[in-house]
Design a protein around this motif. Sequence first.
Motif, short mmCIF file in Angstrom:
data_model
loop_
_atom_site.label_atom_id
_atom_site.label_comp_id
_atom_site.label_asym_id
_atom_site.label_seq_id
_atom_site.Cartn_x
_atom_site.Cartn_y
_atom_site.Cartn_z
N SER A 266 -5.07 -13.15 -6.58
CA SER A 266 -4.45 -12.93 -5.28
C SER A 266 -4.35 -14.20 -4.46
CB SER A 266 -5.25 -11.89 -4.49
OG SER A 266 -6.55 -12.38 -4.21
N GLN A 267 -3.40 -14.17 -3.54
CA GLN A 267 -3.26 -15.21 -2.52
C GLN A 267 -3.43 -14.53 -1.18
OE1 GLN A 267 -2.79 -18.66 -3.05
NE2 GLN A 267 -3.45 -18.59 -0.92
N ARG A 268 -4.46 -14.93 -0.43
CA ARG A 268 -4.78 -14.33 0.86
C ARG A 268 -3.83 -14.76 1.96
NH1 ARG A 268 -9.61 -13.07 2.98
NH2 ARG A 268 -8.20 -12.39 4.61
N THR A 269 -3.75 -13.92 3.00
CA THR A 269 -3.15 -14.31 4.27
C THR A 269 -4.26 -14.91 5.12
OG1 THR A 269 -3.63 -12.21 5.37
CG2 THR A 269 -1.54 -12.35 4.14
N GLU A 270 -3.94 -15.26 6.35
CA GLU A 270 -4.96 -15.76 7.28
C GLU A 270 -5.68 -14.62 7.99
OE1 GLU A 270 -1.72 -17.00 7.28
OE2 GLU A 270 -2.35 -18.66 6.00
N ILE A 271 -5.22 -13.39 7.83
CA ILE A 271 -5.80 -12.24 8.52
C ILE A 271 -7.16 -11.88 7.91
CG2 ILE A 271 -5.50 -9.79 9.09
CD1 ILE A 271 -2.44 -10.32 8.92
N GLU A 272 -8.19 -11.85 8.74
CA GLU A 272 -9.52 -11.45 8.28
C GLU A 272 -9.74 -9.96 8.54
OE1 GLU A 272 -11.80 -13.04 6.44
OE2 GLU A 272 -10.33 -14.64 6.29
N ASP A 273 -9.70 -9.53 9.78
CA ASP A 273 -9.74 -8.13 10.23
C ASP A 273 -10.44 -7.17 9.26
OD1 ASP A 273 -9.35 -5.99 11.94
OD2 ASP A 273 -7.37 -5.54 11.12
N GLY A 274 -11.73 -7.42 9.00
CA GLY A 274 -12.52 -6.51 8.18
C GLY A 274 -12.49 -6.78 6.69
N TYR A 275 -11.81 -7.84 6.27
CA TYR A 275 -11.66 -8.12 4.83
C TYR A 275 -13.02 -8.21 4.12
CZ TYR A 275 -10.51 -10.51 0.50
OH TYR A 275 -10.40 -10.86 -0.83
N GLY A 276 -13.93 -9.00 4.67
CA GLY A 276 -15.24 -9.18 4.03
C GLY A 276 -16.03 -7.89 3.93
N ASP A 277 -16.03 -7.11 4.99
CA ASP A 277 -16.77 -5.85 4.99
C ASP A 277 -16.18 -4.86 4.00
OD1 ASP A 277 -18.48 -6.79 6.96
OD2 ASP A 277 -17.35 -5.87 8.60
N ARG B 219 -4.11 -0.23 0.34
CA ARG B 219 -3.10 -0.17 1.39
C ARG B 219 -3.30 -1.29 2.40
NH1 ARG B 219 -2.33 0.63 6.28
NH2 ARG B 219 -4.48 1.16 6.75
N ARG B 220 -4.56 -1.47 2.83
CA ARG B 220 -4.87 -2.55 3.79
C ARG B 220 -4.58 -3.91 3.20
NH1 ARG B 220 -8.92 -2.46 7.71
NH2 ARG B 220 -7.90 -4.40 8.30
N GLY B 221 -4.88 -4.08 1.91
CA GLY B 221 -4.59 -5.35 1.26
C GLY B 221 -3.12 -5.69 1.30
N ARG B 222 -2.27 -4.72 0.97
CA ARG B 222 -0.82 -4.96 0.99
C ARG B 222 -0.32 -5.19 2.42
NH1 ARG B 222 -1.30 -1.03 -2.95
NH2 ARG B 222 -0.79 0.63 -1.47
N ALA B 223 -0.88 -4.48 3.39
CA ALA B 223 -0.41 -4.59 4.77
C ALA B 223 -0.90 -5.87 5.46
CB ALA B 223 -0.88 -3.36 5.57
N ASP B 224 -2.15 -6.30 5.16
CA ASP B 224 -2.77 -7.36 5.96
C ASP B 224 -3.29 -8.57 5.20
OD1 ASP B 224 -2.43 -5.83 8.31
OD2 ASP B 224 -4.33 -4.79 7.99
N TRP B 225 -3.99 -8.35 4.10
CA TRP B 225 -4.84 -9.40 3.55
C TRP B 225 -4.21 -10.26 2.46
CZ3 TRP B 225 -8.57 -4.85 3.12
CH2 TRP B 225 -9.18 -4.61 4.36
N TYR B 226 -3.18 -9.79 1.78
CA TYR B 226 -2.63 -10.52 0.64
C TYR B 226 -1.16 -10.85 0.83
CZ TYR B 226 -6.91 -8.92 -1.56
OH TYR B 226 -8.23 -8.67 -1.84
N ARG B 227 -0.82 -12.10 0.52
CA ARG B 227 0.59 -12.50 0.45
C ARG B 227 1.19 -12.01 -0.86
NH1 ARG B 227 1.39 -15.93 4.45
NH2 ARG B 227 -0.24 -17.36 5.04
N ARG B 228 0.35 -12.08 -1.89
CA ARG B 228 0.79 -11.71 -3.24
C ARG B 228 -0.44 -11.41 -4.07
NH1 ARG B 228 3.34 -15.54 -7.95
NH2 ARG B 228 3.58 -13.85 -9.42
N TYR B 229 -0.28 -10.50 -5.03
CA TYR B 229 -1.34 -10.31 -6.02
C TYR B 229 -0.74 -9.83 -7.32
CZ TYR B 229 -1.47 -5.26 -4.82
OH TYR B 229 -1.16 -3.94 -4.59
N GLU B 230 -1.47 -10.05 -8.39
CA GLU B 230 -1.13 -9.58 -9.73
C GLU B 230 -2.38 -8.94 -10.32
OE1 GLU B 230 1.84 -9.75 -11.32
OE2 GLU B 230 2.78 -10.82 -9.65
#
Length: 114
Positions: free
Chosen positions: A18-29, A83-94
């Motif tokens: 994956s390639q992350r976005t800059e959005i953290e918003d609960g990602y680690g938790d 769903r959260r990953g696609r909406a907020d946390w990832y630019r792209r993933y495989e």
Amino acid sequence: MSIATLPAPPYYVVCFSSQRTEIEDGYGDVGAAMVELAQQQPGFLGFESARRADGFGIINSYWRDEESIRAWKAVVDHVEAQRRGRADWYRRYEIRVARVERAYGFEAQHVEPG
């Protein structure tokens, strides 16, 4: 994170690149909760994760069989994390799923100088 201790093959690996976005918003938790939840699933064998400073990362999860992988993909909390990953946390993933036929490694033995 350390290298997973796994049984002798065959088993399956799910490679999540994956390639992350800059959005953290609960990602680690949410990530920590998903690891705990995965560990409770039938067929789960282990987990490895690495992420570079530029946001590129790889998560390998190991499973006994394809049925276990399909069941994990359908767990309600995991579906919400996807769903959260696609909406907020990832630019792209495989995601790549493979059967591991062989596995081997190396570990250096510490020798005291002397």
